[in-house]
Design a protein around this motif. Sequence first.
Motif, PDB file in Angstrom:
ATOM      1  N   GLY A   1      25.629   3.686 -69.104  1.00  0.00           N
ATOM      2  CA  GLY A   1      26.783   2.781 -69.089  1.00  0.00           C
ATOM      3  C   GLY A   1      27.071   2.221 -70.463  1.00  0.00           C
ATOM      4  N   ARG A   2      26.031   1.795 -71.155  1.00  0.00           N
ATOM      5  CA  ARG A   2      26.215   1.275 -72.513  1.00  0.00           C
ATOM      6  C   ARG A   2      26.689   2.381 -73.454  1.00  0.00           C
ATOM      7  NH1 ARG A   2      26.402  -3.894 -74.550  1.00  0.00           N
ATOM      8  NH2 ARG A   2      24.597  -4.437 -73.267  1.00  0.00           N
TER       9      ARG A   2
ATOM     10  N   ALA B   1      30.380   3.072 -73.034  1.00  0.00           N
ATOM     11  CA  ALA B   1      31.196   2.006 -73.608  1.00  0.00           C
ATOM     12  C   ALA B   1      31.226   2.091 -75.133  1.00  0.00           C
ATOM     13  CB  ALA B   1      30.662   0.649 -73.154  1.00  0.00           C
TER      14      ALA B   1
ATOM     15  N   LYS C   1      33.542   4.870 -76.274  1.00  0.00           N
ATOM     16  CA  LYS C   1      34.957   4.472 -76.236  1.00  0.00           C
ATOM     17  C   LYS C   1      35.334   3.675 -77.479  1.00  0.00           C
ATOM     18  CE  LYS C   1      35.367   4.296 -71.191  1.00  0.00           C
ATOM     19  NZ  LYS C   1      35.549   3.403 -70.004  1.00  0.00           N
ATOM     20  N   GLN C   2      34.395   2.878 -77.987  1.00  0.00           N
ATOM     21  CA  GLN C   2      34.659   2.143 -79.224  1.00  0.00           C
ATOM     22  C   GLN C   2      34.776   3.090 -80.415  1.00  0.00           C
ATOM     23  OE1 GLN C   2      35.026  -1.317 -79.626  1.00  0.00           O
ATOM     24  NE2 GLN C   2      35.035  -1.399 -77.378  1.00  0.00           N
TER      25      GLN C   2
ATOM     26  N   THR D   1      30.997  -4.389 -76.532  1.00  0.00           N
ATOM     27  CA  THR D   1      30.861  -3.814 -75.182  1.00  0.00           C
ATOM     28  C   THR D   1      30.241  -4.784 -74.183  1.00  0.00           C
ATOM     29  OG1 THR D   1      28.661  -2.877 -75.668  1.00  0.00           O
ATOM     30  CG2 THR D   1      30.586  -1.507 -76.189  1.00  0.00           C
ATOM     31  N   GLN D   2      29.913  -5.989 -74.618  1.00  0.00           N
ATOM     32  CA  GLN D   2      29.189  -6.913 -73.754  1.00  0.00           C
ATOM     33  C   GLN D   2      29.970  -7.345 -72.519  1.00  0.00           C
ATOM     34  OE1 GLN D   2      25.966  -6.437 -74.542  1.00  0.00           O
ATOM     35  NE2 GLN D   2      25.619  -8.628 -74.256  1.00  0.00           N
TER      36      GLN D   2
ATOM     37  N   ASP E   1      31.807  -5.444 -70.685  1.00  0.00           N
ATOM     38  CA  ASP E   1      31.928  -4.320 -69.754  1.00  0.00           C
ATOM     39  C   ASP E   1      30.732  -4.345 -68.799  1.00  0.00           C
ATOM     40  OD1 ASP E   1      31.910  -1.865 -68.466  1.00  0.00           O
ATOM     41  OD2 ASP E   1      32.641  -0.756 -70.212  1.00  0.00           O
TER      42      ASP E   1
ATOM     43  N   GLU F   1      29.611  -2.175 -66.707  1.00  0.00           N
ATOM     44  CA  GLU F   1      28.836  -0.928 -66.717  1.00  0.00           C
ATOM     45  C   GLU F   1      27.935  -0.864 -67.937  1.00  0.00           C
ATOM     46  OE1 GLU F   1      30.741   2.739 -65.959  1.00  0.00           O
ATOM     47  OE2 GLU F   1      31.740   2.050 -64.136  1.00  0.00           O
ATOM     48  N   ALA F   2      28.422  -1.387 -69.066  1.00  0.00           N
ATOM     49  CA  ALA F   2      27.596  -1.413 -70.272  1.00  0.00           C
ATOM     50  C   ALA F   2      26.471  -2.424 -70.135  1.00  0.00           C
ATOM     51  CB  ALA F   2      28.458  -1.742 -71.484  1.00  0.00           C
TER      52      ALA F   2
ATOM     53  N   ALA G   1      30.553   0.164 -61.949  1.00  0.00           N
ATOM     54  CA  ALA G   1      31.111  -1.159 -61.668  1.00  0.00           C
ATOM     55  C   ALA G   1      31.137  -1.446 -60.166  1.00  0.00           C
ATOM     56  CB  ALA G   1      32.513  -1.261 -62.264  1.00  0.00           C
TER      57      ALA G   1
END
Length: 464
Positions: free
Chosen positions: A73-74, A77, A80-81, A153-154, A156, A158-159, A165
């Motif tokens: 998950g992290r 995320a 995506k960044q 990402t904090q 999110d 899932e992250a 989610a």
Amino acid sequence: MKPRPEASRLKDKEPAGFQGQQAPALWQQLAAVAQGLQAIVAGQSSRSVLDQVPERLRPGVQALLFQVLRQLGRARALQKQLAPRTPPPHVSALLCTALALSWDEEQAPYPPFTLVNQAVEAAKRGPAKAQAGFVNACLRRFLRERQALVDATQADPEALWNHPAWWVARLRKDHGEHWRRILQAGNAQPPMTLRINARKTTLAQYQQALAAIDIEAIAVMDTGLQLARALPVQELPGFAQGLVSVQDAAAQMAAPLLLEGMAWPEGRPLRVLDACAAPGGKTAHLLELAGQRPMEVWALEIDAERARRIHGTLERLGLEAKVLVADASQPGQWFDTHCAGQLFDAILLDAPCSASGIVRRQPDVRWLRRESDLTQLARIQAQLLDGLWPLLQPEGRLLYCTCSVFKVEGQDQLQAFLNRNSEARTLPAPGHLIQGLADKAHGVADNRAGDHDGFFYALLHKKR
């Protein structure tokens, strides 16, 4: 540079006979992990993926792959960044592999820059060769801006929790104040727990056998030992001779719950059905607890390949049961033919479920499972309960259990069954077992259970 402690543990898991040979390069292992991750994202299980990995690479690849799945998950995320447009699947899998292993330096099996260098090397030598420059650019930026990217990402879920989610939302609804602890437990490394065969040895004797090979173990439950560190089953003293089996402490509760306080019939064996029996651990435990008392156990399994595993389990332990390949929800196809239409004194139903309670052991489950699966699984569980209940003797008992922490497969399923069956009443049972909570106030049956998986138990008595 010297590898981190986790990396040393990976080396300890190399196959016998590998020592002294040239260790596989880290980029090779990362490439295999990324390939496995891509297959899992596409719908394959980690078991089938690992079966395809060369034996020489498999131990290290499995350890790294499971760590990636626990941090996916992290990693997604962070990707995506770094790359707002989703890259091709093989590139995404390699990026996520490197990010999952390196984003938290304390958990990283190797220094982050080593992981990044080797991931770029894997890109240059594999199917991502054409995008090696892109992989390099993303991961170098990650090294430069790691803390800022992690902070971004904090928010999110899932992250933050490394679960889908919908999974997080359902646990918050089902378990109130305990949902965080359940998620944290799902990301932890599980202990290795053994069940001694009470027909052949005792806890004290087997603890001594472990101590002789420098393995510490603490007693859990009446027949369980939790090891301070895991080791291959082939190295367990007396494993091949049936002295011991591998079984989580929560799963070890099933057989005692079903049998405790039961009156053995006069003039005939106790008739027990293990309705979804593969791979045979609970079947064997029932027979072990029976000791010298006569018991006939039918072990039912719908899948022929999995049924063969029951035979293997029983053979190793020196036990006997009647193994049937059949659908437990369709007793008309097998009950009269194979069981002579004779009702059972006790039925164990370890029903198919989401496996949400054992996600720390099978970290791919969280990413393979969909929320809509729960509705389908709950329907199957209800069909099994309704199909098996008529096969139970009056005054008999049925133990319903799932390795799930979702209420739709546990408490809700139990209540719906009770609403449909006025002759059913509940006997004391743990209900939902929550990982990380080891006291009776929170539903754990025995505070000697130690570090256990998530489970649900309901014990039903059939009134006359």
